[in-house]
Design an enzyme around this catalytic site. Structure first.
Site, PDB file in Angstrom:
ATOM      1  N   ARG A   6     -41.123  38.914  19.574  1.00 65.04           N
ATOM      2  CA  ARG A   6     -41.976  38.028  18.775  1.00 65.04           C
ATOM      3  C   ARG A   6     -42.562  36.887  19.612  1.00 65.04           C
ATOM      4  NH1 ARG A   6     -41.311  39.022  13.312  1.00 65.04           N
ATOM      5  NH2 ARG A   6     -42.058  36.939  12.730  1.00 65.04           N
ATOM      6  N   LEU A  39     -43.729  46.684  18.220  1.00 68.26           N
ATOM      7  CA  LEU A  39     -44.400  45.625  17.470  1.00 68.26           C
ATOM      8  C   LEU A  39     -43.535  45.314  16.260  1.00 68.26           C
ATOM      9  CD1 LEU A  39     -48.182  46.692  17.387  1.00 68.26           C
ATOM     10  CD2 LEU A  39     -47.176  44.819  18.694  1.00 68.26           C
ATOM     11  N   ASP A  40     -43.503  44.044  15.865  1.00 71.76           N
ATOM     12  CA  ASP A  40     -42.775  43.680  14.655  1.00 71.76           C
ATOM     13  C   ASP A  40     -43.357  44.413  13.459  1.00 71.76           C
ATOM     14  OD1 ASP A  40     -41.457  41.779  16.262  1.00 71.76           O
ATOM     15  OD2 ASP A  40     -43.049  40.329  15.881  1.00 71.76           O
ATOM     16  N   ALA A  41     -42.538  44.574  12.431  1.00 72.13           N
ATOM     17  CA  ALA A  41     -43.010  45.260  11.225  1.00 72.13           C
ATOM     18  C   ALA A  41     -44.221  44.559  10.631  1.00 72.13           C
ATOM     19  CB  ALA A  41     -41.884  45.349  10.201  1.00 72.13           C
ATOM     20  N   THR A  56     -46.480  42.932  12.236  1.00 70.73           N
ATOM     21  CA  THR A  56     -47.598  42.911  13.185  1.00 70.73           C
ATOM     22  C   THR A  56     -48.232  44.294  13.218  1.00 70.73           C
ATOM     23  OG1 THR A  56     -46.548  41.224  14.559  1.00 70.73           O
ATOM     24  CG2 THR A  56     -48.261  42.554  15.598  1.00 70.73           C
TER      25      THR A  56
END
Length: 254
Positions: free
Chosen positions: A203, A118-120, A122
Site C-alpha cells: 500500500r 494490488l490491494d483489493a 485498487t
C-alpha cells in the site's frame, strides 16, 4: 558405418528471419531488412547475413537491444484488475480473486502466476506469466522497474507537493520517494494526481500520499515499465506485444 555425405545433411537450425517472423516481431521481409541493417543480435553478436540459422531453444536473440522471446510455451498477459477483487489465483475464504477471472478467460491458468499484487480496493494493471525468471526480476527491488498510478486524493494539492514527495517522506517502515509526480485534474475538494515510483511495499502509494496529508479515495495502476493499461477495460485480459515483452526483459537485464 559410412558417414552421411556432406551435401545430404540438413542445415541445422531455422533461418533467423523466419524465427523473428514467428515470434511476431515483423513480417519475414521486414525481418530480413532488420538483419541487413544490423539491428539483430544473436548470442551477443550482430548478425547481418540472411542465411544465418539459429536454434530457438538455446539462442538469445535481440532486436534493437531488446530480447525476443522464442519459447512459445511462455505466456505474458496484462490484466486490468477490477476494484474489489483480490490479487490471488485462489482464495480460501471464497472472496473474488483474479484467479476466478483468469480461469474464465484463459486456458492453462494453473501454470500462470501474478507479478506482484494490488490491494483489493485498487484497480488497474497486473501482469501474469509462467516465465519465472522474468517475474522474479520484475518483483525484485534491485531492478527498480517503475510503476505509474492515477490517484484521486482528498483536498487541493499545493504546488510544492511533488518536490516534497521526490525528496522523500518517512513512513513506519522507512523513507519512501516518488520518481515523478504531476497534477492531472482538480475539482472542488478532490485532485487527480499521477505518481510514478519503483517501490513495491504494501500500500505504498496510499500510505505515502496519506502521510503527505492527502488520503487516497481511488487508485488505478496504469503502467508497469513499458506496459501501459491504455483503454483496456476493467476485467479484460490481453496478451503482451512482442516489443512490450522485450522491453520488460531489457529493464531487468535479461
Amino acid at each position: 558405418m559410412m558417414a552421411e555425405p556432406e551435401e545430404s545433411r540438413e542445415p541445422r537450425g531455422i533461418r533467423l528471419q523466419k524465427v523473428l517472423s514467428q515470434a511476431g516481431i515483423a513480417s519475414r521481409r521486414a525481418a530480413e531488412k532488420m538483419i541487413v541493417d544490423g539491428r539483430v543480435e544473436v548470442d551477443g553478436h550482430v548478425v547481418t547475413e540472411l542465411g544465418t540459422r539459429v536454434d530457438p531453444q538455446v539462442a538469445v536473440v535481440r532486436v534493437d537491444g531488446a530480447r525476443v522471446v522464442l519459447d512459445d510455451s511462455l505466456v505474458y498477459l496484462a490484466l486490468n484488475k477490477p476494484r474489489g477483487m483480490h490479487s490471488t489465483m485462489s482464495d480460501d475464504r471464497g472472496r473474488p480473486c483474479i484467479g476466478d477471472l483468469i480461469e474464465r478467460k484463459v486456458r492453462g491458468t494453473k501454470k500462470l502466476f501474478h507479478v506482484g499484487r494490488l490491494d483489493a480496493d485498487t484497480e488497474g494493471l497486473m501482469l501474469l506469466t509462467n516465465d519465472g525468471e522474468l517475474a522474479h526480476r520484475l518483483m525484485h527491488p534491485s531492478h527498480e522497474v517503475p510503476k505509474t498510478y492515477l490517484a484521486t486524493v482528498t483536498g487541493s494539492v499545493p504546488r510544492g507537493l511533488g518536490r516534497t514527495l521526490r525528496a522523500g517522506i518517512e513512513l513506519d517502515d522507512g523513507p519512501a520517494f516518488v520518481d515523478d509526480f504531476a497534477v492531472v485534474d482538480a475539482i472542488p475538494g478532490k485532485t487527480l494526481v499521477r505518481v510514478t515510483l519503483h517501490e513495491g511495499r504494501n500500500r505504498i502509494v496510499r500510505r505515502l500520499l496519506a502521510a503527505a496529508g492527502f488520503p487516497v479515495e481511488a487508485l488505478v495502476r496504469t503502467d508497469i515499465g513499458a506496459v501501459s493499461l491504455g483503454k483496456q477495460r476493467p476485467g479484460s485480459v490481453r496478451a503482451l506485444r512482442s516489443n512490450e515483452i522485450g522491453q520488460l526483459y531489457q529493464a531487468v537485464g535479461l
